[in-house]
Design an enzyme around this catalytic site. Structure first.
Site, PDB file in Angstrom:
ATOM      1  CG  ASP A  82      -2.356  -0.075   0.922  1.00 38.39           C
ATOM      2  OD1 ASP A  82      -2.738   0.151  -0.240  1.00 38.39           O
ATOM      3  OD2 ASP A  82      -3.145  -0.368   1.843  1.00 38.39           O
ATOM      4  CD  GLU A 113      -7.194   4.456   0.459  1.00 38.88           C
ATOM      5  OE1 GLU A 113      -7.715   5.567   0.678  1.00 38.88           O
ATOM      6  OE2 GLU A 113      -7.029   3.597   1.347  1.00 38.88           O
ATOM      7  CD  GLU A 180     -12.090  -0.886   2.120  1.00 38.39           C
ATOM      8  OE1 GLU A 180     -12.126  -1.019   3.363  1.00 38.39           O
ATOM      9  OE2 GLU A 180     -11.098  -0.439   1.501  1.00 38.39           O
TER      10      GLU A 180
END
Length: 266
Positions: A82, A113, A180
């Site tokens: 990440d 993200e 998600e």
């Protein structure tokens, strides 16, 4: 060892992809001997390992240390790292420095993200020879903007935005997109629209694969019970029972046993 081309092959062959998060060497060793396809060292380590309320305290240096530990413990697994909060929003040079640290620590790909403001960077990263997984829906790095832990894409406009951003991420070069906390119907539409695979968490059964936090699926937190989570073990009870048994054995002088657990003079 699985690679990004295997992700695509599995989607093309309608084979589900399995991933879990992992943050340390000893659990990585266990996963390495399992049938799980890949490991994400997520910025959720800030919450799971360090007790923070959000992922925001995770840093590039912290992520790198955990990625290195996991990569050493699971040399036969696909390792995804990440990109933590703000590490890819400070201009091209700083962003690429952060990407370099994550990759040098042992990742085979990175995840970041959102799509807005990231597309040019993703294109640059991919064309620098670094695979990128996108991430849409609930984005914990934007938790304060979203107003908390909320399901995303519940109305038609929000669902259409997720679909648009997913296509933009694919066009920018992402080899997969994580979805998600969104309605299963939205995740299905995105999955059917994209050529690249999707990985779901709280996004229903129609994605190309699934990911869960290792500690969550092993039942290590009795108080964490979101609707999407299936616990495959009551880890808390098992470990507590083992600790209590050890405590009892020591206090009852059952352990260590002279014959079984002690070294002889010669």
């Amino acid at each position: 060892m699985m690679n990004i081309h295997d992700f695509q092959k599995m989607k093309n062959n309608n084979q589900k992809i399995t991933m879990v998060t992992c943050y340390d060497h000893w659990s990585a060793q266990i996963i390495n001997n399992s049938q799980i396809d890949g490991i994400l060292i997520g910025d959720s380590l800030a919450m799971v390992m360090y007790g923070h309320a959000y992922t925001i305290p995770a840093t590039v240096d912290l992520m790198s240390k955990h990625i290195e530990a996991v990569a050493k413990g699971a040399p036969n697994k696909f390792i995804l790292g990440d990109m933590p909060f703000c590490s890819y929003r400070k201009g091209l040079v700083e962003s690429m420095n952060a990407v370099e640290k994550i990759m040098r620590a042992g990742a085979q790909a990175i995840k970041l993200e959102g799509a807005e403001g990231n597309l040019e960077l993703i294109h640059h990263i991919v064309h620098s020879g670094i695979p990128v997984m996108g991430h849409l829906g609930l984005s914990l790095q934007s938790i304060h903007t979203m107003g908390g832990f909320k399901i995303q894409g519940k109305n038609p406009q929000a669902a259409e935005k997720i679909k648009l951003h997913a296509k933009q991420l694919e066009d920018a070069g992402c080899f997969a997109v994580l979805l998600e906390c969104m309605p299963a119907s939205v995740a299905k539409t995105v999955t059917d629209t994209l050529s690249v695979p999707t990985i779901g968490i709280g996004a229903g059964p129609f994605t190309s694969g699934q990911i869960l936090v290792l500690q969550d699926m092993l039942g290590m937190n009795d108080s964490f019970n979101p609707k999407f989570l299936k616990k495959y073990l009551n880890g808390t009870e098992l470990i507590q029972n083992a600790l209590d048994q050890y405590n009892q054995d020591v206090k009852s002088v059952i352990y260590p046993d002279v014959e079984q657990h002690c070294y002889a003079n010669s």
